[in-house]
Design an enzyme around this catalytic site. Structure first.
Site, PDB file in Angstrom:
ATOM      1  CB  CYS A  12       6.302  27.099  24.246  1.00  8.50           C
ATOM      2  SG  CYS A  12       5.620  28.754  24.475  1.00  8.50           S
ATOM      3  CB  CYS A  94      -0.292  31.200  21.835  1.00 10.35           C
ATOM      4  SG  CYS A  94      -0.003  29.435  21.630  1.00 10.35           S
ATOM      5  CG  HIS A 122      -2.059  34.957  33.573  1.00  8.91           C
ATOM      6  ND1 HIS A 122      -2.197  34.867  32.207  1.00  8.91           N
ATOM      7  CD2 HIS A 122      -0.770  34.658  33.838  1.00  8.91           C
ATOM      8  CE1 HIS A 122      -1.036  34.514  31.679  1.00  8.91           C
ATOM      9  NE2 HIS A 122      -0.153  34.377  32.640  1.00  8.91           N
ATOM     10  CD  GLU A 124      -4.004  31.553  28.604  1.00  7.49           C
ATOM     11  OE1 GLU A 124      -2.793  31.429  28.880  1.00  7.49           O
ATOM     12  OE2 GLU A 124      -4.753  30.576  28.411  1.00  7.49           O
ATOM     13  CB  SER A 259       8.523  33.023  28.459  1.00  2.94           C
ATOM     14  OG  SER A 259       8.309  32.928  29.849  1.00  2.94           O
TER      15      SER A 259
HETATM   16  S1  SF4 Z   1       2.282  30.541  24.460  1.00  5.74           S
HETATM   17 FE1  SF4 Z   1       1.249  29.540  26.167  1.00  5.74          FE
HETATM   18  S2  SF4 Z   1      -0.383  28.315  25.234  1.00  5.74           S
HETATM   19 FE2  SF4 Z   1       1.045  28.853  23.596  1.00  5.74          FE
HETATM   20  S3  SF4 Z   1       2.442  27.103  23.450  1.00  5.74           S
HETATM   21 FE3  SF4 Z   1       3.384  28.615  24.855  1.00  5.74          FE
HETATM   22  S4  SF4 Z   1       2.738  28.022  26.902  1.00  5.74           S
HETATM   23 FE4  SF4 Z   1       1.394  26.954  25.427  1.00  5.74          FE
END
Ligand code: SF4
Length: 276
Positions: A12, A94, A122, A124, A259
Site C-alpha cells: 500500500c 502513514c 498493536h 498503531e 506489507s
Molecule cells: S500504512 Fe496502513 S493505513 Fe496506511 S495505507 Fe497502508 S494499510 Fe492503510
C-alpha cells in the site's frame, strides 16, 4: 492448476513510503534506526537489516544517526523523547494514521469517551492511545457488549479493522450513548484488499494469503476467507507452501497483505505452479 492472483496486491502507499524513506536514510552513510519493525514483513526486515538498519524499541537505544518512525505512528510522548535526544528523525507515519491520531485527539479534547476499535497491543493503537490515554479499546462483540452506558461517546478505528466490525460497533454505541461522534478511520486501501479477497473467494475454495504473521491486515484477509467458508492458508514465504494444500485443485487464489512485496507473491505463485 491455475493460480489466481488477486486484483489488489503489493505494498500500500503507506508501507511503500516507509520502506523508501528508510532505504533513502541508509544512503546518507549514517546509522539508521527503525523505531519498531518498519512494516510487519520478515522479508523487508531482512532487506533493511542487510543495509545496516537497526530495529530499536525505544529512542534511548539510539546514540547517534537517524531514527525513522514507522507507518503505524507513535504516541506524542515518544516523539517528545526523540526531540529531547536531539536526534534527526524521519517521520514515515502513514497519512491515514496521522488522520486517525488527529481525530482521536480531537474527541478526547472535546470531552468524549473515546472508543477505539482495534488490538490494544498493536503499535498503531498504542500510538492512538497516546492521544487519548483513557480511551477504551475493543476488538470483539463480547468486548463492546461490556461497555458501560455513556453520555458522550466518540468512535475511531485502527486502520486495518474490518469495515463490518466498525459498523456493528457504531450501531451498538449509538444504543448505549446519549451523544455519538464517529470518525471512520478504517483504511480504504485495506477495504479494497478485502473486496479483492472476496472476489477470489467467489472463484475458488482455497486461498493462500501471504504476509507477516504479525500483520493485522494480512490476518484480516485470512479471517475473511474463512468466514466465507473457504480454506485459507497464511504463509510468509514460498518455502512454507505445502504440496498437500494444492493436490487435486483446479485453481487456488493468491493474495498478499499491504506489507507483502510483489516479488514474494510471484515467488509463491511460481512455486505453487511448479508443485502442481
Ligand atoms: S500504512 Fe496502513 S493505513 Fe496506511 S495505507 Fe497502508 S494499510 Fe492503510
Amino acid at each position: 492448476m491455475e493460480v489466481l492472483l488477486a486484483r489488489e496486491n503489493g505494498f500500500c502507499f503507506g508501507v511503500k513510503k516507509a520502506v523508501e524513506l528508510t532505504e533513502a536514510a541508509t544512503e546518507t552513510g549514517r546509522s539508521v534506526h527503525n523505531l519498531g519493525q518498519v512494516v510487519h514483513n520478515p522479508k523487508i526486515s531482512e532487506r533493511l537489516a542487510a543495509r545496516g538498519v537497526k530495529v530499536i524499541s525505544d529512542p534511548s537505544e539510539a546514540k547517534d544517526g537517524i531514527i525513522v518512525i514507522r507507518a503505524h505512528g507513535i504516541p506524542p510522548e515518544t516523539r517528545a523523547k526523540i526531540e529531547a535526544q536531539g536526534m534527526e528523525c524521519i517521520d514515515a507515519t502513514c497519512s491515514l494514521v496521522l488522520r486517525a491520531q488527529r481525530f482521536t485527539k480531537q474527541l478526547a479534547d472535546e470531552g468524549y469517551t473515546v472508543i477505539i476499535l482495534g488490538t490494544r497491543e498493536h503499535p498503531e493503537v498504542v500510538g492512538l492511545l497516546g492521544f487519548a490515554p483513557n480511551a477504551k479499546v475493543v476488538e470483539t462483540k463480547e468486548e463492546w457488549d461490556r461497555l458501560p452506558k455513556m453520555k458522550r461517546a466518540g468512535v475511531v478505528s485502527q486502520s486495518t479493522q474490518p469495515p463490518w466490525a466498525f459498523t456493528a460497533l457504531v450501531a451498538h454505541v449509538a444504543e448505549i450513548s446519549q451523544e455519538l461522534k464517529v470518525f471512520n478511520t478504517v483504511c480504504p486501501v485495506t477495504v479494497k484488499r478485502q473486496h479483492a479477497a472476496t472476489e477470489l473467494s467467489e472463484r475458488t475454495d482455497t486461498i493462500i494469503v501471504v504476509g507477516g504473521k504479525n500483520s493485522a491486515n494480512t490476518r484480516e484477509l485470512v479471517n475473511l476467507a474463512r468466514m466465507q467458508g473457504r480454506t485459507a492458508y497464511h504463509i510468509e514465504s514460498a518455502a512454507e507452501l505445502e504440496p498437500a494444500w494444492l493436490a487435486g485443485k483446479e485453481r487456488v487464489g493468491l493474495i498478499g497483505g499491504c506489507s507483502t512485496p510483489m516479488e514474494t507473491l510471484l515467488e509463491v505463485k511460481e512455486r505453487a505452479e511448479a508443485l502442481s
